[in-house]
Enzyme design. Structure first.
Site, PDB file in Angstrom:
ATOM      1  N   GLU A 207      59.440  70.974  57.621  1.00  7.88           N
ATOM      2  CA  GLU A 207      60.537  69.953  57.828  1.00  7.88           C
ATOM      3  C   GLU A 207      60.195  68.719  58.218  1.00  7.88           C
ATOM      4  O   GLU A 207      60.945  67.802  58.483  1.00  7.88           O
ATOM      5  CB  GLU A 207      61.436  70.695  58.894  1.00  7.88           C
ATOM      6  CG  GLU A 207      62.098  72.101  58.487  1.00  7.88           C
ATOM      7  CD  GLU A 207      63.090  72.498  59.525  1.00  7.88           C
ATOM      8  OE1 GLU A 207      63.318  71.740  60.535  1.00  7.88           O
ATOM      9  OE2 GLU A 207      63.606  73.570  59.358  1.00  7.88           O
ATOM     10  N   LYS A 339      75.364  76.600  60.254  1.00  7.15           N
ATOM     11  CA  LYS A 339      74.477  76.927  59.072  1.00  7.15           C
ATOM     12  C   LYS A 339      75.442  77.370  57.943  1.00  7.15           C
ATOM     13  O   LYS A 339      75.607  78.542  57.823  1.00  7.15           O
ATOM     14  CB  LYS A 339      73.325  77.720  59.191  1.00  7.15           C
ATOM     15  CG  LYS A 339      72.123  76.877  60.087  1.00  7.15           C
ATOM     16  CD  LYS A 339      70.897  77.906  60.027  1.00  7.15           C
ATOM     17  CE  LYS A 339      69.851  77.249  60.681  1.00  7.15           C
ATOM     18  NZ  LYS A 339      68.571  78.255  60.773  1.00  7.15           N
TER      19      LYS A 339
HETATM   20  P1  PGA Z   1      65.174  78.123  58.664  1.00  2.13           P
HETATM   21  O1  PGA Z   1      64.624  77.500  60.030  1.00  2.13           O
HETATM   22  O2  PGA Z   1      66.044  77.265  58.050  1.00  2.13           O
HETATM   23  O3  PGA Z   1      63.762  78.254  58.018  1.00  2.13           O
HETATM   24  O4  PGA Z   1      65.710  79.458  59.302  1.00  2.13           O
HETATM   25  C1  PGA Z   1      65.789  76.271  60.818  1.00  2.13           C
HETATM   26  C2  PGA Z   1      66.203  77.114  62.070  1.00  2.13           C
HETATM   27  O5  PGA Z   1      65.499  78.206  62.418  1.00  2.13           O
HETATM   28  O6  PGA Z   1      66.913  76.404  62.986  1.00  2.13           O
HETATM   29 ZN    ZN Z   2      66.595  78.202  64.518  1.00  2.00          ZN
END
Ligand code: PGA
Ligand code: ZN
Length: 428
Positions: A207, A339
């Site tokens: 990231e 998300k």
């Molecule tokens: P991921 O990580 O998109 O790989 O799940 C992001 C998070 O855990 O917040």
């Molecule tokens: Zn997370």
């Protein structure tokens, strides 16, 4: 046919920030307007998430999405053709029913979320307004979300060099969106300088956060505190630390193995270690402190710190309204990571966010570790008036595209981007 009725839903394979295939969907309307969105992808995924449909097999490590793209072009196009994009709920209901599984396993959450987001974009385009304004309505100036930004990336995003996944900062003392980014830029830069000085600068993780060449998990927290100070800012006053433990990644059957620290902890010991860190470092939030299969641990930890800390459910809540309601009842977590691709449609993600609001939980709209130039989440955060936004680090264009979009929106409203009132956060 109305101008806002769907003429075509088209899927195509594009590539994400890890160089893996992902699904882009373009929705074209009878009136000529169109909307495009790209599905992101997680690496540390909760078991309750909508699944990404992948082809498996040899090509691209099994990550290809030809099946998901075909589903968009054939089945999804067929069902949504002629539907009005302004009725997002009805369209998402069609997607859910067409898929027919509990976890979007047939069409793929990647296909459904990209379609759902592209539909919203097309509706906004047809009205000639930005997506955030289309979602928010009215003409009031919105508040901007307070950014949560990764400085060191660990766990599944960094070959498990350290066990914890995200070492982040939030500019809790900032007066505007713009100032919060200004401060974070300095913290990020100074963190890099400190690592370079120590001979530990070894590139960045998935990231964009520095790859954490540390001897222990705690060294990363300590270094982050020093980076805040080196940037001329007050830890815990101007800028606070947040951690995504992503504990499901290294916790199994109530045992948590911190490989970097060379020890295995029980759920109680994990709790005690985290509470100790909260007492000794300027920490304002901890995400997934215990594993998704350890609700008792989550409850115990939340009760111990709930007045002074955000306890964020990501893998634990998987953007699911029912799980949020259950957590609120039990007293597990006091904030939700939103998300959209964990849910698979915007309507379901919004329902989870609304359940969080109702429960008095914080709401943090979040990107995934696998991202693209798609900036939909910034518009969702503003359009839904979520108080916080998490997008990974302060480097690489799949991340900066989001921060820059936020700055652009604030600037067009002729300002630096007002933030939510301080009492919206326990620690601000
Ligand atoms: P991921 O990580 O998109 O790989 O799940 C992001 C998070 O855990 O917040
Ligand atoms: Zn997370």
């Amino acid at each position: 046919m109305a101008k806002t009725s769907i003429e075509k839903v088209h899927g195509r394979r594009v590539w994400d920030s890890r160089g893996r295939p992902t699904v882009e969907v373009e929705v074209t309307l009878a009136g000529g307007a169109s909307g495009i969105a790209i599905a992101p992808a997680g690496a540390s995924r909760g078991s309750g998430e909508a699944v990404d449909l992948r082809d498996g097999g040899k090509p691209y490590g099994g990550w290809d999405v030809a099946g998901a793209v075909r589903g968009v072009d054939l089945e999804i196009h067929e069902v949504l053709k002629g539907q009005d994009v302004r009725d997002q709920k009805r369209i998402d209901k069609f997607l859910i029913e067409l898929d027919g599984t509990k976890n979007k396993g047939r069409l793929g959450g990647n296909a459904t979320v990209a379609t759902s987001m592209a539909v919203a974009h097309a509706a906004a385009a047809a009205e000639g307004v930005p997506l955030w304004r289309y979602l928010l309505g009215g003409d009031a100036t919105p508040v901007m979300p307070l950014p949560e930004i990764q400085i060191f990336g660990g766990g599944a995003h960094a070959s498990n060099r350290v066990d914890l996944q995200d070492f982040m900062v939030t500019a809790i003392g900032a007066d505007s969106f713009r100032q919060s980014l200004d401060w974070t830029a300095e913290v990020y830069r100074h963190a890099g300088l400190i690592m370079a000085d120590a001979g530990k600068l070894a590139g960045v993780a998935d990231e964009g956060g520095f790859w954490p060449d540390f001897d222990s998990n705690e060294e990363a927290i300590e270094t982050l505190t020093r980076a805040i100070e080196a940037a001329g800012l007050k830890p815990g006053v101007d800028v606070a630390i947040s951690l995504d433990i992503a504990a499901s990644e290294f916790g199994k059957d109530g045992k948590y193995t911190l490989a970097r620290d060379g020890r295995t902890l029980t759920s109680d010991e994990m709790c005690a270690m985290l509470v100790d860190w909260v007492e000794r470092y300027p920490i304002c939030a901890i995400e997934d402190p215990l594993g998704e299969d350890d609700p008792e641990g989550m409850i115990r930890f939340t009760w111990a710190v709930r007045d002074r800390l955000q306890v964020v459910g990501d893998d634990f809540l998987v953007t699911n309204a029912e799980r949020v309601q259950a957590a609120a009842k039990d007293g597990a977590c006091n904030a939700l990571l939103v998300k959209p691709n964990q849910a698979g449609t915007l309507t379901e993600a919004k329902a989870a966010a609304d359940a969080a609001t109702k429960a008095g939980f914080g709401r943090i709209v979040s990107a995934r570790s696998g991202e693209t130039e798609d900036v939909t989440i910034v518009h969702l955060a503003i359009g839904w008036q979520a108080p916080q936004l998490k997008v990974g680090s302060f480097a690489r264009s799949e991340r900066m595209a989001k921060w820059n979009e936020g700055l652009r929106i604030a600037d067009r409203l002729s300002g630096d981007g007002p933030l939510p009132p301080r009492d919206a956060f326990p620690w601000r």
